[in-house]
Write a protein that holds these residues in place. Structure first.
Motif, PDB file in Angstrom:
ATOM      1  N   PRO A  44       0.845  -1.201   0.000  1.00  0.00           N
ATOM      2  CA  PRO A  44       0.000   0.000   0.000  1.00  0.00           C
ATOM      3  C   PRO A  44       0.882   1.253   0.000  1.00  0.00           C
ATOM      4  O   PRO A  44       1.939   1.289   0.611  1.00  0.00           O
ATOM      5  N   ARG A  45       0.446   2.259  -0.698  1.00  0.00           N
ATOM      6  CA  ARG A  45       1.206   3.509  -0.789  1.00  0.00           C
ATOM      7  C   ARG A  45       0.812   4.416   0.365  1.00  0.00           C
ATOM      8  O   ARG A  45      -0.350   4.498   0.737  1.00  0.00           O
ATOM      9  N   THR A  46       1.782   5.068   0.903  1.00  0.00           N
ATOM     10  CA  THR A  46       1.520   6.019   1.987  1.00  0.00           C
ATOM     11  C   THR A  46       1.420   7.413   1.389  1.00  0.00           C
ATOM     12  O   THR A  46       2.126   7.756   0.438  1.00  0.00           O
ATOM     13  N   ALA A  47       0.566   8.199   1.968  1.00  0.00           N
ATOM     14  CA  ALA A  47       0.375   9.572   1.482  1.00  0.00           C
ATOM     15  C   ALA A  47       1.531  10.440   1.956  1.00  0.00           C
ATOM     16  O   ALA A  47       1.964  10.347   3.098  1.00  0.00           O
ATOM     17  N   ARG A  48       2.034  11.253   1.069  1.00  0.00           N
ATOM     18  CA  ARG A  48       3.125  12.173   1.425  1.00  0.00           C
ATOM     19  C   ARG A  48       2.569  13.595   1.376  1.00  0.00           C
ATOM     20  O   ARG A  48       1.938  13.997   0.412  1.00  0.00           O
ATOM     21  N   LEU A  49       2.837  14.298   2.422  1.00  0.00           N
ATOM     22  CA  LEU A  49       2.416  15.687   2.466  1.00  0.00           C
ATOM     23  C   LEU A  49       3.578  16.565   2.074  1.00  0.00           C
ATOM     24  O   LEU A  49       4.683  16.439   2.594  1.00  0.00           O
ATOM     25  N   ALA A  50       3.345  17.477   1.169  1.00  0.00           N
ATOM     26  CA  ALA A  50       4.446  18.335   0.714  1.00  0.00           C
ATOM     27  C   ALA A  50       4.371  19.686   1.345  1.00  0.00           C
ATOM     28  O   ALA A  50       3.413  20.212   1.741  1.00  0.00           O
TER      29      ALA A  50
END
Length: 58
Positions: free
Chosen positions: A52-58
């Motif tokens: 599963p891909r984790t969300a990255r906050l920019a």
């Protein structure tokens, strides 16, 4: 005729006759075998699934 060719022809003819026989259901695999192959299939799907891909906050 060679014996292995004769045996193969006999097996094919026997399979045709079994398929044409009325009122005889196909043999079922035992429940334990079905469950085992189902678990193997599930395991292979889990291994083959991408992580599963984790969300990255920019």
């Amino acid at each position: 005729m060679q014996s292995d060719i004769h045996l193969r022809l006999h097996e094919l003819r026997a399979a045709e006759l079994r398929a044409a026989a009325p009122g005889r259901p196909a043999p079922r695999r035992p429940l334990r075998t079905q469950l085992g192959w189902t678990l193997v299939e599930l395991g292979l799907r889990l291994v083959a699934a991408p992580p599963p891909r984790t969300a990255r906050l920019a």
